[in-house]
Write a protein that holds these residues in place. Structure first.
Motif, PDB file in Angstrom:
ATOM      1  N   LEU A   1       8.107 -12.153   2.572  1.00 21.12           N
ATOM      2  CA  LEU A   1       7.935 -10.695   2.220  1.00 21.12           C
ATOM      3  C   LEU A   1       8.610 -10.016   1.385  1.00 21.12           C
ATOM      4  O   LEU A   1       8.094  -8.998   0.724  1.00 21.12           O
ATOM      5  CB  LEU A   1       8.309 -10.126   3.884  1.00 21.12           C
ATOM      6  CG  LEU A   1       7.030 -10.379   4.887  1.00 21.12           C
ATOM      7  CD1 LEU A   1       7.284  -9.761   6.212  1.00 21.12           C
ATOM      8  CD2 LEU A   1       5.656  -9.954   4.447  1.00 21.12           C
TER       9      LEU A   1
ATOM     10  N   CYS B   1      10.954  -7.679   1.802  1.00 25.00           N
ATOM     11  CA  CYS B   1      10.896  -6.105   1.892  1.00 25.00           C
ATOM     12  C   CYS B   1      12.572  -5.569   1.524  1.00 25.00           C
ATOM     13  O   CYS B   1      13.486  -6.379   1.919  1.00 25.00           O
ATOM     14  CB  CYS B   1      10.831  -5.949   3.263  1.00 25.00           C
ATOM     15  SG  CYS B   1       8.817  -5.980   3.418  1.00 25.00           S
TER      16      CYS B   1
ATOM     17  N   TRP C   1      11.068  -1.741  11.489  1.00 19.94           N
ATOM     18  CA  TRP C   1      10.150  -2.844  11.572  1.00 19.94           C
ATOM     19  C   TRP C   1       9.557  -2.687  13.159  1.00 19.94           C
ATOM     20  O   TRP C   1      10.339  -2.141  14.022  1.00 19.94           O
ATOM     21  CB  TRP C   1      10.781  -4.041  11.352  1.00 19.94           C
ATOM     22  CG  TRP C   1      11.136  -4.397  10.061  1.00 19.94           C
ATOM     23  CD1 TRP C   1      12.379  -3.684   9.472  1.00 19.94           C
ATOM     24  CD2 TRP C   1      10.688  -5.259   9.132  1.00 19.94           C
ATOM     25  NE1 TRP C   1      12.224  -4.151   8.085  1.00 19.94           N
ATOM     26  CE2 TRP C   1      11.486  -5.091   7.909  1.00 19.94           C
ATOM     27  CE3 TRP C   1       9.876  -6.357   9.095  1.00 19.94           C
ATOM     28  CZ2 TRP C   1      11.336  -6.058   6.997  1.00 19.94           C
ATOM     29  CZ3 TRP C   1       9.448  -7.198   8.332  1.00 19.94           C
ATOM     30  CH2 TRP C   1      10.503  -7.117   7.126  1.00 19.94           C
TER      31      TRP C   1
ATOM     32  N   ASP D   1       7.686   1.397   9.165  1.00 22.58           N
ATOM     33  CA  ASP D   1       7.516   1.279   7.545  1.00 22.58           C
ATOM     34  C   ASP D   1       6.718  -0.176   7.488  1.00 22.58           C
ATOM     35  O   ASP D   1       5.944  -0.504   6.630  1.00 22.58           O
ATOM     36  CB  ASP D   1       8.864   1.028   6.988  1.00 22.58           C
ATOM     37  CG  ASP D   1       9.457   2.447   7.005  1.00 22.58           C
ATOM     38  OD1 ASP D   1       8.800   3.295   6.494  1.00 22.58           O
ATOM     39  OD2 ASP D   1      10.651   2.328   7.494  1.00 22.58           O
ATOM     40  N   VAL D   2       7.110  -1.197   8.444  1.00 19.57           N
ATOM     41  CA  VAL D   2       6.586  -2.480   8.435  1.00 19.57           C
ATOM     42  C   VAL D   2       6.084  -3.188   9.562  1.00 19.57           C
ATOM     43  O   VAL D   2       6.806  -2.717  10.607  1.00 19.57           O
ATOM     44  CB  VAL D   2       7.677  -3.818   7.672  1.00 19.57           C
ATOM     45  CG1 VAL D   2       6.982  -4.960   7.689  1.00 19.57           C
ATOM     46  CG2 VAL D   2       8.270  -3.076   6.436  1.00 19.57           C
TER      47      VAL D   2
ATOM     48  N   VAL E   1       1.729   1.802  10.928  1.00 23.93           N
ATOM     49  CA  VAL E   1       2.721   1.569   9.232  1.00 23.93           C
ATOM     50  C   VAL E   1       2.178   2.938   8.678  1.00 23.93           C
ATOM     51  O   VAL E   1       1.112   3.267   8.507  1.00 23.93           O
ATOM     52  CB  VAL E   1       2.065   0.284   8.850  1.00 23.93           C
ATOM     53  CG1 VAL E   1       2.814   0.354   7.620  1.00 23.93           C
ATOM     54  CG2 VAL E   1       2.559  -0.838   9.895  1.00 23.93           C
TER      55      VAL E   1
ATOM     56  N   GLY F   1       2.358   1.007   3.496  1.00 26.77           N
ATOM     57  CA  GLY F   1       3.405  -0.183   3.743  1.00 26.77           C
ATOM     58  C   GLY F   1       2.861  -1.262   4.476  1.00 26.77           C
ATOM     59  O   GLY F   1       1.655  -1.387   4.564  1.00 26.77           O
ATOM     60  N   PRO F   2       3.420  -2.395   4.287  1.00 26.48           N
ATOM     61  CA  PRO F   2       3.214  -3.588   4.612  1.00 26.48           C
ATOM     62  C   PRO F   2       2.597  -4.202   6.172  1.00 26.48           C
ATOM     63  O   PRO F   2       3.330  -3.634   7.016  1.00 26.48           O
ATOM     64  CB  PRO F   2       4.081  -4.480   4.363  1.00 26.48           C
ATOM     65  CG  PRO F   2       5.360  -3.807   4.369  1.00 26.48           C
ATOM     66  CD  PRO F   2       5.002  -2.443   3.998  1.00 26.48           C
TER      67      PRO F   2
ATOM     68  N   ARG G   1      -0.597 -11.075   4.265  1.00 25.83           N
ATOM     69  CA  ARG G   1      -0.095  -9.579   4.019  1.00 25.83           C
ATOM     70  C   ARG G   1      -0.871  -8.772   3.300  1.00 25.83           C
ATOM     71  O   ARG G   1      -1.813  -9.200   2.554  1.00 25.83           O
ATOM     72  CB  ARG G   1       1.473  -9.658   3.477  1.00 25.83           C
ATOM     73  CG  ARG G   1       1.397  -9.876   2.064  1.00 25.83           C
ATOM     74  CD  ARG G   1       2.744  -9.988   1.451  1.00 25.83           C
ATOM     75  NE  ARG G   1       2.826 -10.678   0.032  1.00 25.83           N
ATOM     76  CZ  ARG G   1       4.018 -10.822  -0.600  1.00 25.83           C
ATOM     77  NH1 ARG G   1       5.210 -10.847   0.025  1.00 25.83           N
ATOM     78  NH2 ARG G   1       3.717 -11.546  -1.741  1.00 25.83           N
TER      79      ARG G   1
ATOM     80  N   ARG H   1      -1.245  -3.985   2.636  1.00 24.48           N
ATOM     81  CA  ARG H   1      -0.737  -2.741   2.999  1.00 24.48           C
ATOM     82  C   ARG H   1      -1.737  -1.693   3.298  1.00 24.48           C
ATOM     83  O   ARG H   1      -2.989  -1.997   2.797  1.00 24.48           O
ATOM     84  CB  ARG H   1      -0.015  -2.339   1.693  1.00 24.48           C
ATOM     85  CG  ARG H   1      -0.776  -2.314   0.296  1.00 24.48           C
ATOM     86  CD  ARG H   1       0.047  -1.637  -0.989  1.00 24.48           C
ATOM     87  NE  ARG H   1      -0.650  -1.579  -2.009  1.00 24.48           N
ATOM     88  CZ  ARG H   1      -1.335  -0.415  -2.240  1.00 24.48           C
ATOM     89  NH1 ARG H   1      -1.209   0.749  -1.421  1.00 24.48           N
ATOM     90  NH2 ARG H   1      -2.005  -0.070  -3.366  1.00 24.48           N
TER      91      ARG H   1
END
Length: 251
Positions: free
Chosen positions: A16, A18, A24, A86-87, A111, A115-116, A243, A245
């Motif tokens: 990832l 990040c 998270w 954020d994740v 998210v 963001g992922p 993944r 976003r």
């Protein structure tokens, strides 16, 4: 499976890539393997593990790093406000959710824009060598065992299915990659004895066998597993990681 899940959690978090200081959420956090990997490698501002099992949450809390907390909650209705993190990540969970696509959409809801949202699942269909060899041996002595084989029971195991779930949830820039770890056993007993634990599809199947049928299965498996001169066994386990976003509000 726990020792392998910890290894693949580290591989996933590294992939990832990040930055530090993010918030998270780990959906279906279980006993905290993925949450712990995030805390150890990503210096998060906070990581919240959400799991429906109070027992798992209690176990995870007992050994939680300072940046982590765990709450009881449903992955289909997360106790997090819209764009509140954020994740969002999930490890080895999608196959056990009633509507996995809806769970991905729910993760996307929490998210922030851009963001992922990411997850990984074991490749039960083709990539779990020790389980594949177990079920092949089981089916050779008992054809009815095929109904319990994880390779048939768990459909979310391939990259195209994962990619479709992410795009259907409105996520963009979707990427799917394989993650492989070595499953090393000191000898056949180290491979066989976990199948006697009684928990999970394969151990549950073994527990229901008569002693003589169990012995036949053990001997058949032993004959098919590649063993080094020192008795050690090295196989591989593959997970698929995905993944994407959330759509940036500026787009």
């Amino acid at each position: 499976m726990g020792r392998w899940s910890r290894l693949v959690a580290d591989e996933f978090v590294t992939w990832l890539g990040c930055r530090d200081g993010l918030r998270w959420v780990d959906v279906g956090s279980g006993t905290g393997a993925l949450t712990g990997a995030v805390a150890a490698r990503c210096r998060p501002r906070q990581v919240v593990g959400v799991d429906p099992s109070a027992g798992f949450v209690g176990t995870a809390r007992a050994d939680a790093p300072a940046s982590a907390c765990f709450v009881v909650g449903d992955g289909m209705s997360l106790p997090v406000r819209r764009a509140g993190c954020d994740v969002a990540v999930s490890g080895l969970v999608l196959n056990f959710l009633p509507v996995p696509g809806a769970a991905v959409a729910e993760a996307a809801r929490i998210v922030r824009p851009g963001g992922p949202v990411a997850a990984y699942v074991w490749d039960y269909a083709e990539g779990m060598e020790f389980l594949g060899r177990f079920w092949a041996a089981a089916c050779s002595v008992d054809p009815a065992a095929a109904e319990l084989d994880e390779r048939r029971r768990f459909p979310v195991c391939d990259p195209e299915r994962l990619r479709s779930m992410w795009t259907d949830a409105g996520l963009v820039d979707v990427d799917v990659v394989p993650l492989e770890v070595v499953t090393a056993f000191t000898g056949f007993a180290d491979l066989w004895e976990p199948f006697l634990a009684g928990q999970g599809p394969a151990p549950g199947y073994v527990a229901a066998l008569t002693p003589s049928a169990r012995d036949r299965l053990r001997d058949t498996l032993r004959a098919t597993v590649p063993t080094r001169p020192d008795g050690a066994i090295e196989l591989t386990a593959r997970a698929w990681a995905v993944r994407g976003r959330t759509v940036d509000a500026a787009m």
